[in-house]
Design a protein around this motif. Structure first.
Motif, PDB file in Angstrom:
ATOM      1  N   GLN A  19      -2.955  -7.084   6.998  1.00 32.87           N
ATOM      2  CA  GLN A  19      -4.115  -7.005   6.305  1.00 32.87           C
ATOM      3  C   GLN A  19      -4.885  -6.058   6.894  1.00 32.87           C
ATOM      4  O   GLN A  19      -5.143  -5.915   8.159  1.00 32.87           O
ATOM      5  CB  GLN A  19      -4.953  -8.263   5.990  1.00 32.87           C
ATOM      6  CG  GLN A  19      -6.295  -8.121   5.257  1.00 32.87           C
ATOM      7  CD  GLN A  19      -6.567  -9.385   4.537  1.00 32.87           C
ATOM      8  OE1 GLN A  19      -5.984 -10.091   4.069  1.00 32.87           O
ATOM      9  NE2 GLN A  19      -7.925  -9.672   5.105  1.00 32.87           N
ATOM     10  N   VAL A  20      -5.348  -5.060   6.180  1.00 32.87           N
ATOM     11  CA  VAL A  20      -6.053  -3.923   6.869  1.00 32.87           C
ATOM     12  C   VAL A  20      -7.424  -3.639   6.020  1.00 32.87           C
ATOM     13  O   VAL A  20      -7.741  -4.251   4.790  1.00 32.87           O
ATOM     14  CB  VAL A  20      -5.683  -2.531   6.853  1.00 32.87           C
ATOM     15  CG1 VAL A  20      -4.253  -2.552   7.333  1.00 32.87           C
ATOM     16  CG2 VAL A  20      -5.223  -2.277   5.236  1.00 32.87           C
ATOM     17  N   VAL A  43      -3.329  -5.653   1.948  1.00 32.39           N
ATOM     18  CA  VAL A  43      -2.287  -5.769   2.437  1.00 32.39           C
ATOM     19  C   VAL A  43      -1.460  -4.414   2.463  1.00 32.39           C
ATOM     20  O   VAL A  43      -1.246  -3.964   1.383  1.00 32.39           O
ATOM     21  CB  VAL A  43      -1.245  -7.140   2.289  1.00 32.39           C
ATOM     22  CG1 VAL A  43      -0.098  -6.992   2.781  1.00 32.39           C
ATOM     23  CG2 VAL A  43      -2.314  -8.324   2.375  1.00 32.39           C
ATOM     24  N   MET A  44      -0.913  -4.009   3.693  1.00 34.97           N
ATOM     25  CA  MET A  44      -0.087  -2.873   3.478  1.00 34.97           C
ATOM     26  C   MET A  44       1.139  -3.330   4.360  1.00 34.97           C
ATOM     27  O   MET A  44       1.315  -4.237   5.231  1.00 34.97           O
ATOM     28  CB  MET A  44      -0.743  -2.011   4.695  1.00 34.97           C
ATOM     29  CG  MET A  44      -1.742  -1.014   3.881  1.00 34.97           C
ATOM     30  SD  MET A  44      -2.506   0.440   5.039  1.00 34.97           S
ATOM     31  CE  MET A  44      -1.334   1.680   4.174  1.00 34.97           C
ATOM     32  N   GLN A  45       2.153  -2.591   3.815  1.00 30.16           N
ATOM     33  CA  GLN A  45       3.713  -2.945   4.148  1.00 30.16           C
ATOM     34  C   GLN A  45       4.152  -1.950   5.011  1.00 30.16           C
ATOM     35  O   GLN A  45       4.150  -0.783   4.475  1.00 30.16           O
ATOM     36  CB  GLN A  45       4.402  -3.335   2.739  1.00 30.16           C
ATOM     37  CG  GLN A  45       5.785  -3.649   3.013  1.00 30.16           C
ATOM     38  CD  GLN A  45       5.999  -5.352   3.495  1.00 30.16           C
ATOM     39  OE1 GLN A  45       4.844  -5.920   2.928  1.00 30.16           O
ATOM     40  NE2 GLN A  45       6.906  -5.499   4.119  1.00 30.16           N
ATOM     41  N   GLY A  58       1.233   0.288   0.000  1.00 33.50           N
ATOM     42  CA  GLY A  58      -0.148  -0.571  -0.255  1.00 33.50           C
ATOM     43  C   GLY A  58      -0.896  -0.346  -1.537  1.00 33.50           C
ATOM     44  O   GLY A  58      -0.690   0.708  -2.249  1.00 33.50           O
ATOM     45  N   GLU A  59      -1.788  -1.293  -1.986  1.00 32.77           N
ATOM     46  CA  GLU A  59      -2.373  -1.051  -3.151  1.00 32.77           C
ATOM     47  C   GLU A  59      -3.912  -1.560  -3.081  1.00 32.77           C
ATOM     48  O   GLU A  59      -4.019  -2.609  -2.599  1.00 32.77           O
ATOM     49  CB  GLU A  59      -1.576  -1.959  -4.313  1.00 32.77           C
ATOM     50  CG  GLU A  59      -1.155  -0.925  -5.566  1.00 32.77           C
ATOM     51  CD  GLU A  59      -0.441  -1.570  -6.644  1.00 32.77           C
ATOM     52  OE1 GLU A  59       0.548  -2.006  -6.343  1.00 32.77           O
ATOM     53  OE2 GLU A  59      -1.304  -1.927  -7.729  1.00 32.77           O
ATOM     54  N   THR A  60      -4.777  -0.989  -3.505  1.00 31.66           N
ATOM     55  CA  THR A  60      -6.056  -1.510  -3.387  1.00 31.66           C
ATOM     56  C   THR A  60      -7.226  -0.671  -4.543  1.00 31.66           C
ATOM     57  O   THR A  60      -6.528  -0.096  -5.275  1.00 31.66           O
ATOM     58  CB  THR A  60      -6.675  -1.350  -1.777  1.00 31.66           C
ATOM     59  OG1 THR A  60      -8.011  -1.878  -1.920  1.00 31.66           O
ATOM     60  CG2 THR A  60      -6.892   0.228  -1.572  1.00 31.66           C
ATOM     61  N   GLU A  61      -8.316  -0.636  -4.435  1.00 30.33           N
ATOM     62  CA  GLU A  61      -9.363  -0.377  -5.300  1.00 30.33           C
ATOM     63  C   GLU A  61     -10.532   0.109  -4.651  1.00 30.33           C
ATOM     64  O   GLU A  61     -10.818  -0.708  -3.682  1.00 30.33           O
ATOM     65  CB  GLU A  61      -9.552  -1.219  -6.686  1.00 30.33           C
ATOM     66  CG  GLU A  61      -9.703  -0.360  -8.083  1.00 30.33           C
ATOM     67  CD  GLU A  61      -9.456  -1.524  -8.983  1.00 30.33           C
ATOM     68  OE1 GLU A  61      -8.622  -1.559  -9.934  1.00 30.33           O
ATOM     69  OE2 GLU A  61     -10.521  -2.235  -9.086  1.00 30.33           O
ATOM     70  N   VAL A  62     -10.935   1.416  -4.675  1.00 28.22           N
ATOM     71  CA  VAL A  62     -12.180   1.669  -4.117  1.00 28.22           C
ATOM     72  C   VAL A  62     -13.226   2.140  -5.289  1.00 28.22           C
ATOM     73  O   VAL A  62     -12.890   2.820  -6.211  1.00 28.22           O
ATOM     74  CB  VAL A  62     -12.022   2.730  -3.035  1.00 28.22           C
ATOM     75  CG1 VAL A  62     -13.601   3.115  -2.458  1.00 28.22           C
ATOM     76  CG2 VAL A  62     -11.272   2.231  -1.993  1.00 28.22           C
ATOM     77  N   THR A  63     -14.393   1.878  -5.246  1.00 27.95           N
ATOM     78  CA  THR A  63     -15.584   2.349  -6.297  1.00 27.95           C
ATOM     79  C   THR A  63     -16.608   2.997  -5.439  1.00 27.95           C
ATOM     80  O   THR A  63     -16.807   2.638  -4.296  1.00 27.95           O
ATOM     81  CB  THR A  63     -16.244   1.083  -6.793  1.00 27.95           C
ATOM     82  OG1 THR A  63     -15.107   0.169  -7.441  1.00 27.95           O
ATOM     83  CG2 THR A  63     -17.168   1.505  -7.901  1.00 27.95           C
ATOM     84  N   PHE A  79     -11.394   3.974  -8.116  1.00 29.56           N
ATOM     85  CA  PHE A  79     -10.348   4.568  -7.927  1.00 29.56           C
ATOM     86  C   PHE A  79      -9.301   3.710  -7.500  1.00 29.56           C
ATOM     87  O   PHE A  79      -9.365   2.899  -6.347  1.00 29.56           O
ATOM     88  CB  PHE A  79     -10.547   5.544  -6.468  1.00 29.56           C
ATOM     89  CG  PHE A  79     -11.659   6.610  -6.766  1.00 29.56           C
ATOM     90  CD1 PHE A  79     -10.925   7.925  -6.969  1.00 29.56           C
ATOM     91  CD2 PHE A  79     -12.846   6.448  -6.710  1.00 29.56           C
ATOM     92  CE1 PHE A  79     -11.871   8.869  -7.141  1.00 29.56           C
ATOM     93  CE2 PHE A  79     -13.673   7.806  -7.087  1.00 29.56           C
ATOM     94  CZ  PHE A  79     -13.330   8.927  -7.149  1.00 29.56           C
ATOM     95  N   PRO A  80      -8.082   3.717  -8.331  1.00 28.47           N
ATOM     96  CA  PRO A  80      -6.926   2.789  -8.116  1.00 28.47           C
ATOM     97  C   PRO A  80      -6.275   3.524  -7.055  1.00 28.47           C
ATOM     98  O   PRO A  80      -6.063   4.535  -7.385  1.00 28.47           O
ATOM     99  CB  PRO A  80      -6.440   2.696  -9.495  1.00 28.47           C
ATOM    100  CG  PRO A  80      -7.191   3.297 -10.400  1.00 28.47           C
ATOM    101  CD  PRO A  80      -8.164   4.058  -9.771  1.00 28.47           C
ATOM    102  N   ILE A  81      -5.928   2.922  -6.235  1.00 27.40           N
ATOM    103  CA  ILE A  81      -5.345   3.454  -4.908  1.00 27.40           C
ATOM    104  C   ILE A  81      -3.924   2.708  -4.868  1.00 27.40           C
ATOM    105  O   ILE A  81      -3.746   1.690  -4.590  1.00 27.40           O
ATOM    106  CB  ILE A  81      -6.047   3.517  -3.581  1.00 27.40           C
ATOM    107  CG1 ILE A  81      -7.163   4.438  -4.091  1.00 27.40           C
ATOM    108  CG2 ILE A  81      -5.179   4.064  -2.622  1.00 27.40           C
ATOM    109  CD1 ILE A  81      -8.213   4.354  -2.853  1.00 27.40           C
ATOM    110  N   VAL A  82      -2.851   3.684  -4.992  1.00 28.34           N
ATOM    111  CA  VAL A  82      -1.277   3.083  -4.758  1.00 28.34           C
ATOM    112  C   VAL A  82      -0.746   3.954  -3.699  1.00 28.34           C
ATOM    113  O   VAL A  82      -0.761   5.166  -3.945  1.00 28.34           O
ATOM    114  CB  VAL A  82      -0.332   3.191  -6.000  1.00 28.34           C
ATOM    115  CG1 VAL A  82       0.757   2.869  -5.675  1.00 28.34           C
ATOM    116  CG2 VAL A  82      -1.153   2.521  -7.108  1.00 28.34           C
TER     117      VAL A  82
END
Ligand SMILES: [Zn+2]
Ligand SMILES: [Zn+2]
Length: 173
Positions: A19-20, A43-45, A58-63, A79-82
């Protein structure tokens, strides 16, 4: 936040989830400084594939709050981040190959730098608070989404402007 990947890089087929957190408080680029208004730990793999490739996922979202191009009101842009990165581990000096990447320093991954790069490539060409944003009046600076200003009226109809002129002169007398 930084993640040390030496263990994974040196151990064939090793995998790790971690987890980052994103520490980035604002997105600073040539275009200006934009506050990060929403982010969450994710979580990053990390996978060492037969000592040939290092996979970073990893997958996350930043606004981020970005001013509207027309009226300058802040827009919360999502910003959906893949993250799907592959680092070649077969190069003779693996550290040199990795140092070419802005988010790697030796075997240490800079999560914020990685996220920064992902946001940069998906930065919108145009930001509008809404499709039909009316913008601000070039003359008086009023936000035309909130109210029409007087200059707008006179610009729209030159005949009206002439009549208004007459009236104002009339008043002066
Ligand atoms: Zn706008
Ligand atoms: Zn105006």
């Amino acid at each position: 936040m930084r993640v040390e990947l030496a263990d994974i890089i040196s151990c064939e087929n090793k995998e790790m989830s971690k987890q980052v957190e994103i520490e980035l408080l604002s997105f600073d680029s040539k275009l200006g400084q934009f506050p990060v208004v929403k982010k969450a730990p994710f979580v990053m793999q990390f996978t060492n594939e037969e000592n040939r490739r290092l996979l970073i996922q990893g997958e996350t979202e930043v606004t981020i709050a970005i001013p509207c191009d027309r009226c300058l009101e802040e827009v919360e842009w999502n910003f959906p981040i893949v993250i799907e990165k592959e680092i070649d581990l077969t190069k003779s000096s693996e550290e040199t190959a990795m140092d070419e990447l802005s988010y790697m320093t030796g075997t240490s991954l800079d999560v914020d730098q990685l996220i920064f790069g992902e946001i940069l490539v998906s930065w919108p060409m145009k930001v509008l608070c809404r499709e039909d944003c009316k913008g601000i009046c070039k003359r008086c600076g009023a936000n035309l989404n909130l109210a029409e200003c007087q200059c707008q009226k006179t610009e729209l109809d030159p005949r009206m402007a002439a009549i208004q002129d007459i009236f104002s002169k009339f008043k002066e007398v």
